[in-house]
Design a protein around this motif. Structure first.
Motif, mmCIF file in Angstrom:
data_model
loop_
_atom_site.group_PDB
_atom_site.id
_atom_site.type_symbol
_atom_site.label_atom_id
_atom_site.label_comp_id
_atom_site.label_asym_id
_atom_site.label_seq_id
_atom_site.Cartn_x
_atom_site.Cartn_y
_atom_site.Cartn_z
ATOM 1 N N TYR A 100 0.826 -1.209 0.000
ATOM 2 C CA TYR A 100 0.000 0.000 0.000
ATOM 3 C C TYR A 100 0.864 1.264 0.000
ATOM 4 N N PHE A 101 0.417 2.240 -0.776
ATOM 5 C CA PHE A 101 0.961 3.597 -0.745
ATOM 6 C C PHE A 101 -0.126 4.493 -0.158
ATOM 7 N N LEU A 102 0.202 5.204 0.905
ATOM 8 C CA LEU A 102 -0.769 6.091 1.575
ATOM 9 C C LEU A 102 -0.275 7.518 1.498
ATOM 10 N N PHE A 103 -1.069 8.397 0.837
ATOM 11 C CA PHE A 103 -0.699 9.798 0.726
ATOM 12 C C PHE A 103 -1.933 10.684 0.901
ATOM 13 N N GLY A 104 -1.662 11.957 1.198
ATOM 14 C CA GLY A 104 -2.692 12.984 1.218
ATOM 15 C C GLY A 104 -2.406 13.969 0.103
ATOM 16 N N HIS A 105 -2.477 15.260 0.423
ATOM 17 C CA HIS A 105 -2.104 16.360 -0.480
ATOM 18 C C HIS A 105 -3.079 16.578 -1.626
ATOM 19 N N ARG A 106 -3.551 15.502 -2.217
ATOM 20 C CA ARG A 106 -4.367 15.603 -3.434
ATOM 21 C C ARG A 106 -5.781 16.118 -3.155
ATOM 22 N N HIS A 107 -6.250 15.969 -1.933
ATOM 23 C CA HIS A 107 -7.598 16.389 -1.510
ATOM 24 C C HIS A 107 -8.705 15.575 -2.160
ATOM 25 N N LEU A 108 -8.357 14.576 -2.918
ATOM 26 C CA LEU A 108 -9.352 13.764 -3.605
ATOM 27 C C LEU A 108 -9.210 12.321 -3.133
ATOM 28 N N PRO A 109 -10.245 11.750 -2.496
ATOM 29 C CA PRO A 109 -10.142 10.351 -2.067
ATOM 30 C C PRO A 109 -10.004 9.430 -3.277
ATOM 31 N N LEU A 110 -8.929 8.655 -3.287
ATOM 32 C CA LEU A 110 -8.640 7.776 -4.420
ATOM 33 C C LEU A 110 -8.186 6.416 -3.922
ATOM 34 N N THR A 167 -1.583 -1.221 -4.058
ATOM 35 C CA THR A 167 -2.673 -0.250 -4.163
ATOM 36 C C THR A 167 -2.214 1.113 -3.673
ATOM 37 N N TYR A 168 -2.615 2.141 -4.401
ATOM 38 C CA TYR A 168 -2.381 3.525 -3.987
ATOM 39 C C TYR A 168 -3.678 4.088 -3.422
ATOM 40 N N VAL A 169 -3.594 4.666 -2.231
ATOM 41 C CA VAL A 169 -4.767 5.266 -1.593
ATOM 42 C C VAL A 169 -4.450 6.704 -1.225
ATOM 43 N N ASN A 170 -5.321 7.618 -1.634
ATOM 44 C CA ASN A 170 -5.231 8.998 -1.173
ATOM 45 C C ASN A 170 -6.377 9.231 -0.202
ATOM 46 N N THR A 171 -6.047 9.795 0.947
ATOM 47 C CA THR A 171 -7.019 9.875 2.038
ATOM 48 C C THR A 171 -8.046 10.989 1.884
ATOM 49 N N GLY A 230 -5.571 -4.896 9.763
ATOM 50 C CA GLY A 230 -4.627 -5.993 9.899
ATOM 51 C C GLY A 230 -4.600 -6.907 8.704
ATOM 52 N N ASN A 231 -5.673 -6.854 7.925
ATOM 53 C CA ASN A 231 -5.765 -7.667 6.714
ATOM 54 C C ASN A 231 -6.011 -6.840 5.463
ATOM 55 N N GLU A 232 -6.850 -5.832 5.578
ATOM 56 C CA GLU A 232 -7.274 -5.068 4.412
ATOM 57 C C GLU A 232 -7.323 -3.575 4.733
ATOM 58 N N LEU A 233 -6.957 -2.771 3.740
ATOM 59 C CA LEU A 233 -7.034 -1.319 3.877
ATOM 60 C C LEU A 233 -8.298 -0.832 3.187
ATOM 61 N N ARG A 234 -9.052 0.014 3.876
ATOM 62 C CA ARG A 234 -10.300 0.534 3.320
ATOM 63 C C ARG A 234 -10.326 2.052 3.408
ATOM 64 N N LEU A 235 -10.842 2.688 2.378
ATOM 65 C CA LEU A 235 -11.089 4.116 2.371
ATOM 66 C C LEU A 235 -12.500 4.343 2.853
ATOM 67 N N LYS A 236 -12.667 5.179 3.892
ATOM 68 C CA LYS A 236 -13.978 5.342 4.499
ATOM 69 C C LYS A 236 -14.351 6.819 4.608
ATOM 70 N N LYS A 237 -15.631 7.058 4.770
ATOM 71 C CA LYS A 237 -16.152 8.430 4.866
ATOM 72 C C LYS A 237 -16.793 8.617 6.236
#
Length: 252
Positions: A205-215, A224-228, A242-249
């Motif tokens: 996983y790649f975890l970044f912010g900055h973009r302001h767009l959840p991706l 997987t690349y995730v933008n918060t 511990g098993n899976e990364l999820r983007l949540k609102k």
């Protein structure tokens, strides 16, 4: 770090507290503090991926006033034994050692590698990474230069802080409509950065912010690349169980 059963690692970014005015950001700050209060019950660790503040500059004996609710809640969580990691963004890149000394929260200026339950993570804010954006990269070198910071500290805080806050707002530090548009995988610089990193080392996983767009973008079958996203328009964050990364609102 091994994540115990029932615990999670949380990732959040781009609150821009203080913008466009301290009064206007107060409701967003209260939502963020409430979220911190909720996740502390099952948090194994918390990652703040930059731009928590719309402006932050540390003088030798002075920091910007405000944000008491956020700082107090972070202190409470950290004192309870939950690790918190802070990555400076392009709006709080002048952070020095205040968080480390006052809150016992380590501060990082570059992406860092972490491993949770045998999953490899690369975590950072995301500004200035990948191809392009050469104007910002040059500007960042000037702003982070020790000589530049030394000269700026000679401005009295009553002048230096309002001036920087004004310039921050003027230069669209709060995400605009254009920042909510996905530019395609070839147009997103952070996606290009992640793919280049995969050429030399595997990350789950790649975890970044900055973009302001959840991706959430699959780079290949195992990465997987995730933008918060942000806490201005989207109120999104990521969690790893511990098993899976999820983007949540954030739920109302």
């Amino acid at each position: 770090m091994n994540i115990p059963a029932g615990k999670k690692v949380y990732f959040s970014s781009d609150n821009h507290l203080g913008a466009p005015t301290p009064e206007a950001s107060k409701s967003r700050e209260k939502k963020f503090v409430k979220w911190l209060d909720e996740i502390k019950e099952d948090a194994a660790a918390i990652f703040l991926l930059g731009d928590l503040f719309d402006f932050w500059f540390e003088y030798k004996h002075v920091v910007p006033k405000g944000f008491v609710r956020t700082l107090g809640k972070l202190a409470e969580i950290r004192d309870s034994g939950i690790p918190i990691y802070f990555f400076v963004g392009n709006h709080d890149l002048w952070m020095d050692d205040y968080f480390e000394k006052e809150l016992n929260i380590p501060v990082y200026h570059k992406p860092q590698k972490f491993e949770f339950n045998n999953k490899k993570f690369l975590v950072g804010h995301g500004d200035g990474l990948g191809p392009g954006d050469h104007g910002y990269k040059r500007m960042k070198k000037v702003f982070t230069n020790p000589v530049s910071k030394w000269f700026y500290r000679w401005l009295h805080p009553d002048l230096g802080v309002p001036l920087a806050q004004h310039l921050s707002i003027k230069n669209k530090l709060i995400s605009g409509e254009e920042d909510q548009q996905f530019l395609g995988e070839e147009g997103e610089w952070l996606i290009q950065y992640c793919r280049r990193k995969l050429e030399s080392q595997h990350y789950d996983y790649f975890l970044f912010g900055h973009r302001h767009l959840p991706l959430e973008i699959e780079l290949n079958e195992t990465s997987t690349y995730v933008n918060t996203g942000d806490w201005i328009n989207f109120y999104t964050y990521a969690e790893f169980d511990g098993n899976e990364l999820r983007l949540k609102k954030l739920q109302p």
